[in-house]
Write an enzyme that holds these catalytic residues in place. Structure first.
Site, PDB file in Angstrom:
ATOM      1  N   HIS A  71      -3.095  -5.343   1.028  1.00 47.37           N
ATOM      2  CA  HIS A  71      -2.571  -5.706   2.352  1.00 47.37           C
ATOM      3  C   HIS A  71      -2.580  -7.225   2.527  1.00 47.37           C
ATOM      4  CE1 HIS A  71      -2.460  -1.656   4.175  1.00 47.37           C
ATOM      5  NE2 HIS A  71      -3.439  -1.403   3.319  1.00 47.37           N
TER       6      HIS A  71
ATOM      7  N   ARG B 250      -2.085   7.510  -5.934  1.00 51.69           N
ATOM      8  CA  ARG B 250      -2.587   7.374  -4.562  1.00 51.69           C
ATOM      9  C   ARG B 250      -4.110   7.390  -4.551  1.00 51.69           C
ATOM     10  NH1 ARG B 250       0.124  11.755  -0.746  1.00 51.69           N
ATOM     11  NH2 ARG B 250      -1.610  12.875  -1.672  1.00 51.69           N
TER      12      ARG B 250
ATOM     13  N   GLU C 111      -0.893  -8.976   4.614  1.00 48.61           N
ATOM     14  CA  GLU C 111      -0.722  -9.318   6.029  1.00 48.61           C
ATOM     15  C   GLU C 111      -2.046  -9.527   6.751  1.00 48.61           C
ATOM     16  OE1 GLU C 111      -1.214  -4.866   6.012  1.00 48.61           O
ATOM     17  OE2 GLU C 111      -0.271  -6.341   4.706  1.00 48.61           O
TER      18      GLU C 111
ATOM     19  N   CYS D 150       0.839  -1.199   0.000  1.00 54.07           N
ATOM     20  CA  CYS D 150       0.000   0.000   0.000  1.00 54.07           C
ATOM     21  C   CYS D 150       0.879   1.256   0.000  1.00 54.07           C
ATOM     22  CB  CYS D 150      -0.991  -0.052   1.154  1.00 54.07           C
ATOM     23  SG  CYS D 150      -2.402   1.052   0.931  1.00 54.07           S
TER      24      CYS D 150
END
Length: 197
Positions: A178, A115, A180, A83
Protein backbone atom coordinates in the site's frame (compact mmCIF):
# COMPACT_ATOMS: atom_id res chain seq x y z
CA UNK A 1 -6.68 15.36 -16.89
CA UNK A 2 -9.00 12.97 -15.02
CA UNK A 3 -7.71 10.10 -12.88
CA UNK A 4 -10.18 7.58 -11.55
CA UNK A 5 -10.07 5.65 -8.29
CA UNK A 6 -12.17 2.49 -8.17
CA UNK A 7 -14.38 3.42 -5.23
CA UNK A 8 -15.95 0.20 -4.01
CA UNK A 9 -13.70 -0.52 -1.01
CA UNK A 10 -10.20 0.22 0.27
CA UNK A 11 -8.02 3.30 0.81
CA UNK A 12 -9.95 5.52 -1.59
CA UNK A 13 -9.25 8.86 0.14
CA UNK A 14 -5.55 8.04 0.59
CA UNK A 15 -5.17 7.28 -3.11
CA UNK A 16 -7.03 10.47 -4.03
CA UNK A 17 -4.69 12.53 -1.84
CA UNK A 18 -1.58 10.81 -3.22
CA UNK A 19 -2.71 11.61 -6.78
CA UNK A 20 -3.36 15.26 -5.88
CA UNK A 21 0.04 15.54 -4.16
CA UNK A 22 1.73 13.92 -7.15
CA UNK A 23 0.09 16.20 -9.69
CA UNK A 24 1.15 19.27 -7.68
CA UNK A 25 4.69 17.93 -7.53
CA UNK A 26 4.67 17.39 -11.30
CA UNK A 27 3.16 20.83 -11.91
CA UNK A 28 -0.21 20.07 -13.47
CA UNK A 29 -3.84 19.95 -12.37
CA UNK A 30 -5.73 16.71 -12.11
CA UNK A 31 -9.36 15.94 -11.36
CA UNK A 32 -9.71 12.81 -9.25
CA UNK A 33 -13.01 10.99 -9.76
CA UNK A 34 -14.54 8.05 -7.94
CA UNK A 35 -15.44 5.17 -10.22
CA UNK A 36 -18.49 3.15 -9.12
CA UNK A 37 -20.27 2.45 -12.43
CA UNK A 38 -19.12 1.65 -15.97
CA UNK A 39 -20.11 5.16 -17.13
CA UNK A 40 -17.63 6.68 -14.67
CA UNK A 41 -14.77 5.30 -16.80
CA UNK A 42 -15.46 7.72 -19.66
CA UNK A 43 -12.80 10.35 -20.24
CA UNK A 44 -10.25 8.97 -17.77
CA UNK A 45 -6.51 9.34 -18.35
CA UNK A 46 -5.67 6.64 -15.78
CA UNK A 47 -7.19 4.55 -13.00
CA UNK A 48 -6.17 3.26 -9.58
CA UNK A 49 -7.53 -0.02 -8.25
CA UNK A 50 -7.15 0.10 -4.45
CA UNK A 51 -6.77 -2.73 -1.98
CA UNK A 52 -9.61 -4.23 -0.01
CA UNK A 53 -11.15 -7.69 0.04
CA UNK A 54 -10.98 -8.92 -3.55
CA UNK A 55 -14.04 -11.19 -3.56
CA UNK A 56 -16.14 -8.47 -1.90
CA UNK A 57 -15.03 -5.85 -4.43
CA UNK A 58 -15.93 -8.18 -7.31
CA UNK A 59 -19.39 -8.83 -5.82
CA UNK A 60 -20.00 -5.11 -5.20
CA UNK A 61 -19.18 -4.37 -8.84
CA UNK A 62 -21.61 -7.09 -10.00
CA UNK A 63 -18.79 -7.96 -12.41
CA UNK A 64 -20.21 -5.44 -14.92
CA UNK A 65 -17.96 -2.58 -13.82
CA UNK A 66 -14.92 -4.85 -13.80
CA UNK A 67 -15.59 -6.09 -17.34
CA UNK A 68 -15.90 -2.49 -18.57
CA UNK A 69 -12.70 -1.64 -16.69
CA UNK A 70 -10.93 -4.59 -18.30
CA UNK A 71 -11.92 -3.37 -21.77
CA UNK A 72 -10.66 0.15 -21.02
CA UNK A 73 -7.29 -1.12 -19.74
CA UNK A 74 -6.92 -3.45 -22.75
CA UNK A 75 -7.56 -0.38 -24.93
CA UNK A 76 -4.62 1.42 -23.27
CA UNK A 77 -6.00 3.10 -20.12
CA UNK A 78 -3.05 3.26 -17.67
CA UNK A 79 -3.86 1.33 -14.49
CA UNK A 80 -2.23 0.93 -11.09
CA UNK A 81 -3.46 -1.81 -8.77
CA UNK A 82 -2.45 -2.09 -5.12
CA UNK A 83 -2.93 -5.22 -2.98
CA UNK A 84 -6.37 -6.52 -4.10
CA UNK A 85 -5.91 -4.40 -7.23
CA UNK A 86 -2.84 -6.49 -8.08
CA UNK A 87 -4.92 -9.64 -7.57
CA UNK A 88 -7.51 -8.42 -10.08
CA UNK A 89 -4.87 -7.58 -12.67
CA UNK A 90 -3.22 -11.04 -12.60
CA UNK A 91 -3.88 -13.77 -15.15
CA UNK A 92 -3.52 -16.43 -12.46
CA UNK A 93 -4.70 -16.23 -8.81
CA UNK A 94 -4.42 -18.78 -6.01
CA UNK A 95 -5.03 -18.69 -2.27
CA UNK A 96 -2.35 -19.55 0.29
CA UNK A 97 -4.69 -21.98 2.07
CA UNK A 98 -7.32 -23.24 -0.39
CA UNK A 99 -5.34 -23.12 -3.65
CA UNK A 100 -7.60 -22.38 -6.63
CA UNK A 101 -10.08 -19.60 -5.86
CA UNK A 102 -12.42 -19.35 -8.82
CA UNK A 103 -12.79 -15.64 -8.04
CA UNK A 104 -13.44 -13.07 -10.73
CA UNK A 105 -10.33 -11.35 -12.07
CA UNK A 106 -9.47 -9.01 -14.91
CA UNK A 107 -6.77 -11.38 -16.18
CA UNK A 108 -4.56 -8.68 -17.69
CA UNK A 109 -0.99 -9.19 -16.51
CA UNK A 110 1.40 -12.10 -17.09
CA UNK A 111 1.75 -13.03 -13.43
CA UNK A 112 0.60 -15.44 -10.74
CA UNK A 113 -0.61 -13.96 -7.45
CA UNK A 114 -1.18 -15.83 -4.20
CA UNK A 115 -3.78 -14.17 -1.96
CA UNK A 116 -3.00 -13.65 1.74
CA UNK A 117 0.54 -14.88 1.08
CA UNK A 118 1.95 -13.50 4.33
CA UNK A 119 -0.94 -14.65 6.52
CA UNK A 120 -3.57 -12.84 8.52
CA UNK A 121 -3.82 -9.23 9.72
CA UNK A 122 -1.39 -9.83 12.59
CA UNK A 123 1.31 -10.87 10.10
CA UNK A 124 1.12 -7.48 8.37
CA UNK A 125 4.42 -5.61 8.21
CA UNK A 126 6.30 -2.56 6.91
CA UNK A 127 9.71 -2.34 5.31
CA UNK A 128 11.86 -0.15 3.09
CA UNK A 129 11.73 -1.40 -0.47
CA UNK A 130 13.78 -0.26 -3.45
CA UNK A 131 11.77 0.06 -6.68
CA UNK A 132 13.60 0.32 -9.98
CA UNK A 133 13.10 3.79 -11.45
CA UNK A 134 11.36 5.06 -8.30
CA UNK A 135 13.84 4.57 -5.48
CA UNK A 136 13.31 3.61 -1.86
CA UNK A 137 9.77 3.65 -0.47
CA UNK A 138 8.26 2.58 2.82
CA UNK A 139 6.09 -0.39 1.86
CA UNK A 140 3.14 -1.44 4.02
CA UNK A 141 1.98 -5.04 3.51
CA UNK A 142 -1.49 -5.64 5.03
CA UNK A 143 -2.84 -9.19 4.57
CA UNK A 144 -0.84 -8.86 1.41
CA UNK A 145 -0.81 -11.05 -1.64
CA UNK A 146 2.46 -11.95 -3.35
CA UNK A 147 3.32 -12.05 -7.02
CA UNK A 148 5.17 -15.37 -7.18
CA UNK A 149 5.68 -15.78 -10.92
CA UNK A 150 5.98 -13.46 -13.90
CA UNK A 151 6.35 -14.27 -17.57
CA UNK A 152 5.85 -12.78 -21.03
CA UNK A 153 5.71 -8.98 -20.98
CA UNK A 154 5.67 -8.56 -17.18
CA UNK A 155 8.79 -7.07 -15.58
CA UNK A 156 9.63 -6.81 -11.89
CA UNK A 157 10.55 -3.42 -10.42
CA UNK A 158 11.60 -5.10 -7.17
CA UNK A 159 12.17 -8.50 -5.62
CA UNK A 160 11.54 -9.73 -2.08
CA UNK A 161 12.50 -13.25 -1.02
CA UNK A 162 11.57 -14.77 -4.38
CA UNK A 163 8.42 -12.66 -4.86
CA UNK A 164 7.82 -9.47 -6.85
CA UNK A 165 6.16 -6.64 -4.86
CA UNK A 166 6.04 -4.34 -7.92
CA UNK A 167 5.49 -5.46 -11.51
CA UNK A 168 4.97 -3.44 -14.68
CA UNK A 169 3.54 -4.57 -18.00
CA UNK A 170 2.77 -2.13 -20.79
CA UNK A 171 0.26 0.40 -19.33
CA UNK A 172 -0.19 -1.47 -16.02
CA UNK A 173 1.55 -1.33 -12.63
CA UNK A 174 0.74 -3.91 -9.94
CA UNK A 175 1.87 -3.54 -6.31
CA UNK A 176 1.32 -6.00 -3.48
CA UNK A 177 1.76 -3.28 -0.85
CA UNK A 178 0.00 0.00 0.00
CA UNK A 179 2.11 2.98 -1.19
CA UNK A 180 -0.76 5.40 -0.49
CA UNK A 181 -0.19 5.00 3.26
CA UNK A 182 3.39 6.31 3.29
CA UNK A 183 4.37 8.18 0.13
CA UNK A 184 3.16 9.70 -3.13
CA UNK A 185 6.39 8.72 -4.97
CA UNK A 186 4.80 5.67 -6.59
CA UNK A 187 1.72 7.63 -7.69
CA UNK A 188 3.99 10.33 -9.09
CA UNK A 189 5.92 7.71 -11.07
CA UNK A 190 2.62 6.24 -12.35
CA UNK A 191 1.47 9.65 -13.57
CA UNK A 192 4.82 10.57 -15.11
CA UNK A 193 5.74 7.23 -16.72
CA UNK A 194 2.40 5.66 -17.64
CA UNK A 195 -0.23 8.40 -17.83
CA UNK A 196 1.72 11.32 -19.33
CA UNK A 197 3.71 9.28 -21.87
Amino acid sequence: MRIGVLALQGDIEEHEQAIRDSSRSLGFKVDVVRVKRPGDLKGLSGILIPGGESTTIWKLSQGELMLALRDEILNGLPAMGTCAGAIFMAKEVKDRVVGETGQGILGLMDMTVIRNYYGRQRESFEMDLNLEGIGSVRAVFIRAPAIVRIWGKANALSELNGTYPAVIQDNMLALTFHPELTTSKVHEWFLRELVLK
